[in-house]
Design a protein around this motif. Structure first.
Motif, mmCIF file in Angstrom:
data_model
loop_
_atom_site.group_PDB
_atom_site.id
_atom_site.type_symbol
_atom_site.label_atom_id
_atom_site.label_comp_id
_atom_site.label_asym_id
_atom_site.label_seq_id
_atom_site.Cartn_x
_atom_site.Cartn_y
_atom_site.Cartn_z
ATOM 1 N N LEU A 1 8.952 -5.769 29.838
ATOM 2 C CA LEU A 1 9.048 -6.441 28.539
ATOM 3 C C LEU A 1 7.724 -6.424 27.782
ATOM 4 C CD1 LEU A 1 11.298 -9.493 29.436
ATOM 5 C CD2 LEU A 1 11.932 -7.435 28.164
ATOM 6 N N LEU A 2 6.616 -6.401 28.499
ATOM 7 C CA LEU A 2 5.314 -6.332 27.833
ATOM 8 C C LEU A 2 4.994 -4.934 27.321
ATOM 9 C CD1 LEU A 2 3.195 -8.609 30.170
ATOM 10 C CD2 LEU A 2 4.042 -9.131 27.895
ATOM 11 N N PHE A 3 5.532 -3.904 27.954
ATOM 12 C CA PHE A 3 5.258 -2.542 27.522
ATOM 13 C C PHE A 3 6.127 -2.099 26.351
ATOM 14 C CE2 PHE A 3 3.152 -1.826 31.673
ATOM 15 C CZ PHE A 3 1.955 -1.362 31.169
ATOM 16 N N ILE A 4 7.265 -2.754 26.129
ATOM 17 C CA ILE A 4 8.149 -2.364 25.023
ATOM 18 C C ILE A 4 7.438 -2.439 23.669
ATOM 19 C CG2 ILE A 4 10.235 -3.032 23.751
ATOM 20 C CD1 ILE A 4 11.528 -3.639 26.414
ATOM 21 N N PRO A 5 6.768 -3.557 23.303
ATOM 22 C CA PRO A 5 6.099 -3.599 22.000
ATOM 23 C C PRO A 5 5.001 -2.543 21.852
ATOM 24 C CG PRO A 5 6.243 -5.792 22.925
ATOM 25 C CD PRO A 5 6.695 -4.842 23.985
ATOM 26 N N THR A 6 4.319 -2.234 22.937
ATOM 27 C CA THR A 6 3.277 -1.211 22.871
ATOM 28 C C THR A 6 3.867 0.148 22.549
ATOM 29 O OG1 THR A 6 2.041 -2.434 24.537
ATOM 30 C CG2 THR A 6 1.383 -0.158 24.152
ATOM 31 N N THR A 7 4.954 0.490 23.195
ATOM 32 C CA THR A 7 5.611 1.773 22.944
ATOM 33 C C THR A 7 6.173 1.832 21.535
ATOM 34 O OG1 THR A 7 6.181 1.860 25.289
ATOM 35 C CG2 THR A 7 7.373 3.343 23.820
ATOM 36 N N LEU A 8 6.789 0.760 21.086
ATOM 37 C CA LEU A 8 7.319 0.739 19.722
ATOM 38 C C LEU A 8 6.211 0.838 18.684
ATOM 39 C CD1 LEU A 8 10.100 -1.966 20.063
ATOM 40 C CD2 LEU A 8 10.379 0.513 19.908
ATOM 41 N N ALA A 9 5.085 0.194 18.933
ATOM 42 C CA ALA A 9 3.960 0.290 18.003
ATOM 43 C C ALA A 9 3.441 1.718 17.914
ATOM 44 C CB ALA A 9 2.836 -0.647 18.445
ATOM 45 N N LEU A 10 3.412 2.420 19.022
ATOM 46 C CA LEU A 10 2.979 3.809 19.007
ATOM 47 C C LEU A 10 3.896 4.657 18.132
ATOM 48 C CD1 LEU A 10 1.157 6.080 20.082
ATOM 49 C CD2 LEU A 10 2.761 6.307 21.972
ATOM 50 N N VAL A 11 5.196 4.456 18.255
ATOM 51 C CA VAL A 11 6.151 5.208 17.437
ATOM 52 C C VAL A 11 5.969 4.874 15.965
ATOM 53 C CG1 VAL A 11 8.603 5.526 16.943
ATOM 54 C CG2 VAL A 11 7.816 5.440 19.308
ATOM 55 N N VAL A 12 5.811 3.597 15.644
ATOM 56 C CA VAL A 12 5.629 3.190 14.247
ATOM 57 C C VAL A 12 4.342 3.771 13.688
ATOM 58 C CG1 VAL A 12 5.183 1.200 12.762
ATOM 59 C CG2 VAL A 12 7.022 1.106 14.443
ATOM 60 N N PHE A 13 3.249 3.681 14.410
ATOM 61 C CA PHE A 13 1.980 4.228 13.928
ATOM 62 C C PHE A 13 2.039 5.736 13.755
ATOM 63 C CE2 PHE A 13 -0.508 0.458 15.758
ATOM 64 C CZ PHE A 13 -0.432 -0.200 14.546
ATOM 65 N N ARG A 14 2.731 6.414 14.641
ATOM 66 C CA ARG A 14 2.810 7.861 14.555
ATOM 67 C C ARG A 14 3.477 8.306 13.252
ATOM 68 N NH1 ARG A 14 3.196 12.285 18.945
ATOM 69 N NH2 ARG A 14 1.446 11.013 19.477
ATOM 70 N N TYR A 15 4.482 7.581 12.810
ATOM 71 C CA TYR A 15 5.229 7.989 11.626
ATOM 72 C C TYR A 15 4.777 7.312 10.341
ATOM 73 C CZ TYR A 15 8.309 10.457 14.751
ATOM 74 O OH TYR A 15 8.804 11.329 15.682
ATOM 75 N N THR A 16 3.943 6.289 10.408
ATOM 76 C CA THR A 16 3.520 5.604 9.189
ATOM 77 C C THR A 16 2.063 5.847 8.827
ATOM 78 O OG1 THR A 16 2.997 3.570 10.402
ATOM 79 C CG2 THR A 16 5.216 3.783 9.475
ATOM 80 N N LYS A 17 1.243 6.218 9.733
ATOM 81 C CA LYS A 17 -0.186 6.423 9.454
ATOM 82 C C LYS A 17 -0.477 7.899 9.237
ATOM 83 C CE LYS A 17 -1.103 2.130 10.200
ATOM 84 N NZ LYS A 17 -1.369 1.237 9.112
ATOM 85 N N LYS A 18 -1.453 8.143 8.369
ATOM 86 C CA LYS A 18 -1.870 9.526 8.136
ATOM 87 C C LYS A 18 -2.623 10.040 9.345
ATOM 88 C CE LYS A 18 -2.397 9.360 3.158
ATOM 89 N NZ LYS A 18 -3.349 9.529 2.070
ATOM 90 N N ARG A 19 -2.405 11.283 9.621
ATOM 91 C CA ARG A 19 -3.135 11.900 10.736
ATOM 92 C C ARG A 19 -4.509 12.328 10.261
ATOM 93 N NH1 ARG A 19 0.329 15.320 14.876
ATOM 94 N NH2 ARG A 19 1.988 13.833 15.191
ATOM 95 N N ARG A 20 -5.487 12.122 11.111
ATOM 96 C CA ARG A 20 -6.836 12.586 10.827
ATOM 97 C C ARG A 20 -7.113 13.827 11.638
ATOM 98 N NH1 ARG A 20 -10.925 7.766 11.571
ATOM 99 N NH2 ARG A 20 -10.248 8.108 13.689
ATOM 100 N N LYS A 21 -7.850 14.715 11.065
ATOM 101 C CA LYS A 21 -8.237 15.916 11.806
ATOM 102 C C LYS A 21 -9.293 15.553 12.840
ATOM 103 C CE LYS A 21 -7.316 19.179 8.137
ATOM 104 N NZ LYS A 21 -7.859 20.217 7.259
#
Length: 70
Positions: A48-68
């Motif tokens: 249950l503690l790892f679920i929010p971490t994994t979901l945050a990774l997915v959200v950040f991957r698709y909402t934040k700009k990638r840096r070179k």
């Protein structure tokens, strides 16, 4: 998300009431069950503690700009 009284700190800025409550709950769980029960509870809580971490990774991957990479 937790009650305010759990964050009361001592002179070393440690939430001592939260620590005591966690200790009491942990001791109650450890005394009330077998080792198998404790390992199952530990596994579920860890999951249950790892679920929010994994979901945050997915959200950040698709909402934040990638840096070179530099």
């Amino acid at each position: 998300m937790l009650p305010e009284f759990l964050s009361k700190e001592n002179k070393r800025q440690m939430p001592y009431i939260g620590i005591i409550v966690t200790l009491v709950v942990s001791m109650f769980i450890s005394i009330s069950g077998s080792f198998v029960y404790l390992s199952q509870v530990s596994s579920v809580i860890t999951f249950l503690l790892f679920i929010p971490t994994t979901l945050a990774l997915v959200v950040f991957r698709y909402t934040k700009k990638r840096r070179k990479n530099i």
